[in-house]
Structure formats: structure tokens, C-alpha cells
Design a protein around this motif. Structure first.
Motif, mmCIF file in Angstrom:
data_model
loop_
_atom_site.group_PDB
_atom_site.id
_atom_site.type_symbol
_atom_site.label_atom_id
_atom_site.label_comp_id
_atom_site.label_asym_id
_atom_site.label_seq_id
_atom_site.Cartn_x
_atom_site.Cartn_y
_atom_site.Cartn_z
ATOM 1 N N THR A 120 0.598 -0.860 -0.115
ATOM 2 C CA THR A 120 -0.183 0.406 0.064
ATOM 3 C C THR A 120 0.767 1.492 0.301
ATOM 4 O OG1 THR A 120 0.139 -0.240 2.653
ATOM 5 C CG2 THR A 120 -1.691 -0.788 1.264
ATOM 6 N N GLN A 121 0.223 2.308 -0.144
ATOM 7 C CA GLN A 121 1.206 3.722 -0.637
ATOM 8 C C GLN A 121 -0.095 4.836 -0.456
ATOM 9 O OE1 GLN A 121 2.438 2.322 -4.669
ATOM 10 N NE2 GLN A 121 1.928 4.712 -5.090
ATOM 11 N N LYS A 122 1.188 6.224 0.187
ATOM 12 C CA LYS A 122 0.131 7.486 0.607
ATOM 13 C C LYS A 122 1.409 8.454 -0.182
ATOM 14 C CE LYS A 122 -1.172 6.022 5.273
ATOM 15 N NZ LYS A 122 -1.563 6.485 6.611
ATOM 16 N N TYR A 123 0.432 9.269 -0.716
ATOM 17 C CA TYR A 123 1.524 10.690 -1.363
ATOM 18 C C TYR A 123 1.621 11.519 -0.459
ATOM 19 C CZ TYR A 123 2.802 14.379 -4.305
ATOM 20 O OH TYR A 123 3.171 15.314 -4.807
ATOM 21 N N TYR A 124 2.509 12.139 0.050
ATOM 22 C CA TYR A 124 2.512 12.777 1.162
ATOM 23 C C TYR A 124 2.608 14.272 0.558
ATOM 24 C CZ TYR A 124 2.997 9.132 4.735
ATOM 25 O OH TYR A 124 2.847 8.360 5.564
ATOM 26 N N GLY A 125 3.317 14.897 -0.511
ATOM 27 C CA GLY A 125 2.737 15.787 -1.100
ATOM 28 C C GLY A 125 3.975 16.145 -1.882
ATOM 29 N N ARG A 126 3.695 17.587 -2.489
ATOM 30 C CA ARG A 126 5.060 18.322 -3.198
ATOM 31 C C ARG A 126 5.917 18.993 -2.131
ATOM 32 N NH1 ARG A 126 6.430 18.407 -7.817
ATOM 33 N NH2 ARG A 126 8.489 20.209 -8.727
ATOM 34 N N LEU A 127 7.158 19.207 -1.735
ATOM 35 C CA LEU A 127 7.780 20.350 -1.383
ATOM 36 C C LEU A 127 8.629 21.827 -2.215
ATOM 37 C CD1 LEU A 127 10.181 17.830 1.194
ATOM 38 C CD2 LEU A 127 7.782 19.137 1.747
ATOM 39 N N ASN A 128 8.485 22.749 -1.327
ATOM 40 C CA ASN A 128 8.479 23.291 -1.764
ATOM 41 C C ASN A 128 9.871 24.412 -1.390
ATOM 42 O OD1 ASN A 128 8.755 26.290 -3.900
ATOM 43 N ND2 ASN A 128 8.017 27.800 -1.595
ATOM 44 N N VAL A 129 11.240 23.603 -2.366
ATOM 45 C CA VAL A 129 12.186 23.329 -2.396
ATOM 46 C C VAL A 129 12.418 24.022 -4.115
ATOM 47 C CG1 VAL A 129 13.018 21.136 -2.062
ATOM 48 C CG2 VAL A 129 14.096 22.603 -1.649
ATOM 49 N N GLU A 130 13.878 24.648 -4.135
ATOM 50 C CA GLU A 130 14.440 24.330 -5.720
ATOM 51 C C GLU A 130 12.936 24.348 -6.536
ATOM 52 O OE1 GLU A 130 17.020 25.990 -6.028
ATOM 53 O OE2 GLU A 130 18.332 25.702 -4.356
ATOM 54 N N GLU A 131 13.613 23.341 -7.680
ATOM 55 C CA GLU A 131 12.700 22.762 -8.518
ATOM 56 C C GLU A 131 11.036 22.080 -7.886
ATOM 57 O OE1 GLU A 131 14.754 25.476 -9.494
ATOM 58 O OE2 GLU A 131 15.918 24.517 -9.906
ATOM 59 N N GLY A 132 10.749 21.843 -6.524
ATOM 60 C CA GLY A 132 10.458 20.731 -5.805
ATOM 61 C C GLY A 132 11.206 19.629 -5.632
ATOM 62 N N ALA A 133 10.721 18.454 -4.541
ATOM 63 C CA ALA A 133 9.851 17.509 -4.372
ATOM 64 C C ALA A 133 8.878 17.226 -3.938
ATOM 65 C CB ALA A 133 11.369 17.534 -3.189
ATOM 66 N N ASP A 134 8.819 16.127 -4.389
ATOM 67 C CA ASP A 134 7.212 15.042 -4.153
ATOM 68 C C ASP A 134 7.974 13.617 -2.831
ATOM 69 O OD1 ASP A 134 5.117 15.901 -6.436
ATOM 70 O OD2 ASP A 134 7.377 16.168 -7.028
ATOM 71 N N VAL A 135 7.318 13.323 -1.783
ATOM 72 C CA VAL A 135 7.693 12.257 -0.597
ATOM 73 C C VAL A 135 6.208 11.696 -1.177
ATOM 74 C CG1 VAL A 135 7.647 12.078 1.552
ATOM 75 C CG2 VAL A 135 9.038 14.321 0.623
ATOM 76 N N TYR A 136 7.083 9.809 -0.988
ATOM 77 C CA TYR A 136 5.751 9.671 -1.124
ATOM 78 C C TYR A 136 6.243 7.672 0.125
ATOM 79 C CZ TYR A 136 5.519 10.241 -5.640
ATOM 80 O OH TYR A 136 5.088 11.410 -7.052
ATOM 81 N N GLY A 137 4.930 7.704 0.279
ATOM 82 C CA GLY A 137 5.112 5.967 1.277
ATOM 83 C C GLY A 137 4.814 5.184 0.805
ATOM 84 N N ILE A 138 5.516 3.879 0.928
ATOM 85 C CA ILE A 138 5.448 2.560 0.645
ATOM 86 C C ILE A 138 5.230 1.819 1.266
ATOM 87 C CG2 ILE A 138 5.453 0.340 -1.074
ATOM 88 C CD1 ILE A 138 5.332 3.070 -2.365
ATOM 89 N N HIS A 139 4.039 0.425 1.887
ATOM 90 C CA HIS A 139 4.262 -0.180 2.723
ATOM 91 C C HIS A 139 4.430 -1.697 1.935
ATOM 92 C CE1 HIS A 139 2.429 -3.026 5.884
ATOM 93 N NE2 HIS A 139 3.382 -2.756 6.775
ATOM 94 N N THR A 140 5.340 -2.522 2.729
ATOM 95 C CA THR A 140 5.063 -3.934 1.810
ATOM 96 C C THR A 140 5.281 -5.033 3.046
ATOM 97 O OG1 THR A 140 7.586 -4.153 2.411
ATOM 98 C CG2 THR A 140 6.152 -3.206 0.632
ATOM 99 N N ALA A 141 4.398 -5.586 3.000
ATOM 100 C CA ALA A 141 4.600 -6.880 3.760
ATOM 101 C C ALA A 141 4.018 -8.428 3.291
ATOM 102 C CB ALA A 141 2.732 -6.841 4.399
ATOM 103 N N SER A 142 5.055 -9.127 3.787
ATOM 104 C CA SER A 142 4.690 -10.177 2.605
ATOM 105 C C SER A 142 4.569 -11.478 3.225
ATOM 106 C CB SER A 142 6.582 -10.316 2.981
ATOM 107 O OG SER A 142 6.983 -11.101 3.984
#
Length: 214
Positions: free
Chosen positions: A142-164
């Protein structure tokens, strides 16, 4: 947990990561081939990498770091690894416990190249959970998008959870940032779920990473 059990656990988890990476290669390899080769920047103009103390703080351990290394890491990181060109530079980070991190930086030949490459990485991250489950039936992601950061030309943050199926549960945070013609990726991971994700600290680390590029 004794040392023998810790080693066995790490071996099992490493085997699972290798399986996941191999599964992703067939899907993402085509996309990686579509990225044009980039020219290497002069050695005197090399972007700086994160220092261990600039990573999300661990409650029980300092961070350690390896040397900045030219080329793709082995194994490739999930989600973004197969898009990395051969001119990638990377640095590995770890703690005394089961928490690790990585920074990967690519210097492109133009801002447009870097913009397109960052867009490809964001696309790969946006579809990562789905691809993981398609390629490995033993993985639930499962995953989440944590948004865009206002730094230089921008940065995007994501989270990924894995269960096996064999019982591992891992949370990873990824960011893609750009400064001009240079793209950097920061990855942080440990055992746990979204509840254990140090999102605010990771965002601060990402801002530092992008600001340090030059």
C-alpha cells in the motif's frame, strides 16, 4: 532478539527485497531504456550528499554512512531502481538497528532532461504498490502520497508499506527532488508500518538534500 535470530531475520528480509527487485525489473526496464543518456558534470562541480546527522533521527542509534560511490547501487532500490542511468552516484546510510537510508543523485545534460527524468521517477513511485503486487503474489503493498515540498524546483514525498507472506512488514519513504539539471532521490526504510514513518523528519531531510545539491 539474539544475534543469530537477527541475522536470520535480515537474511529472510534481504531475500524478499531481492525477489521484489527482480520482479520489478521486467516492468520498469522498458521505462529505463526510454531515458536518454546524460552527460557527466565536471568533477569540480559535483553535488554534495547528505551527512548522517541530517537523516531522520533514530531514537537508539546514530546514523553511519558509506562513501559517495559512482554508478548504480546493488541491489537496486525498489520502485525507482530500474530507471536509474549508469551515471548515478549514490551513498548508503545505516543505523545499529534495522533502519537504513540511501541517496541517489543524477546530473543531467539539461534542465529539460532532468525534468523528464524526475517525472518518470514520480510515475514509477505512484504505481509502485500495484506493480509490486502484480509481480510478486507474496507481497501486499500500500502507498501514500505526502505532497510536494517547495524547495528549488520542487520535491515530492511518497510512502510505501510492504507486508510479505513470510511475515515481514516494512515501511519506506521516498522523495524525488530537482535543482536545475540535477535530480536526487532519498530513500528511508525500516521494519514497521505507516505509523512508524518519520514523515516530518524525512521531509526536512529531503529539503536539506535538495538544497545541498550545489
Amino acid at each position: 532478539m539474539g544475534e543469530t535470530m537477527q541475522n536470520r531475520t535480515r537474511t529472510i528480509r534481504a531475500r524478499g527485497i531481492r525477489t521484489t527487485v527482480a520482479a520489478l525489473a521486467a516492468v520498469a526496464g522498458v521505462a529505463a531504456a526510454a531515458v536518454p543518456a546524460a552527460a557527466t558534470a565536471p568533477a569540480s562541480d559535483t553535488p554534495r550528499f547528505l551527512e548522517p546527522a541530517e537523516l531522520p533521527p533514530h531514537p537508539s542509534s546514530p546514523w553511519y554512512a558509506g562513501a559517495v560511490t559512482a554508478g548504480q547501487p546493488d541491489p537496486l532500490p525498489m520502485c525507482v531502481g530500474d530507471a536509474l542511468p549508469s551515471i548515478t552516484s549514490h551513498r548508503e546510510y545505516w543505523t545499529e538497528f534495522d533502519t537504513n537510508a540511501q541517496q541517489l543523485t543524477v546530473e543531467g545534460r539539461s534542465e529539460q532532461w532532468a525534468k523528464d527524468f524526475a517525472a518518470l521517477l514520480r510515475k514509477d513511485l505512484a504505481g509502485c504498490a500495484k506493480k509490486l503486487m502484480q509481480q510478486d503474489p507474496d507481497i501486499t503493498a500500500t502507498q501514500k502520497y505526502y505532497g510536494r515540498l517547495n524547495v528549488e524546483e520542487g520535491a515530492d514525498v511518497y510512502g510505501i508499506h510492504t507486508a510479505s507472506a513470510w511475515g515481514s512488514s516494512d515501511i519506506g519513504l521516498f522523495s524525488v527532488g530537482r535543482d536545475g539539471a540535477t535530480v536526487t532521490i532519498v530513500r528511508w526504510g525500516q521494519m514497521g508500518t505507516f505509523q512508524h514513518a518519520q514523515v516530518a523528519d524525512f521531509k526536512a531531510t529531503t529539503v536539506t538534500a535538495v538544497n545541498k545539491l550545489y
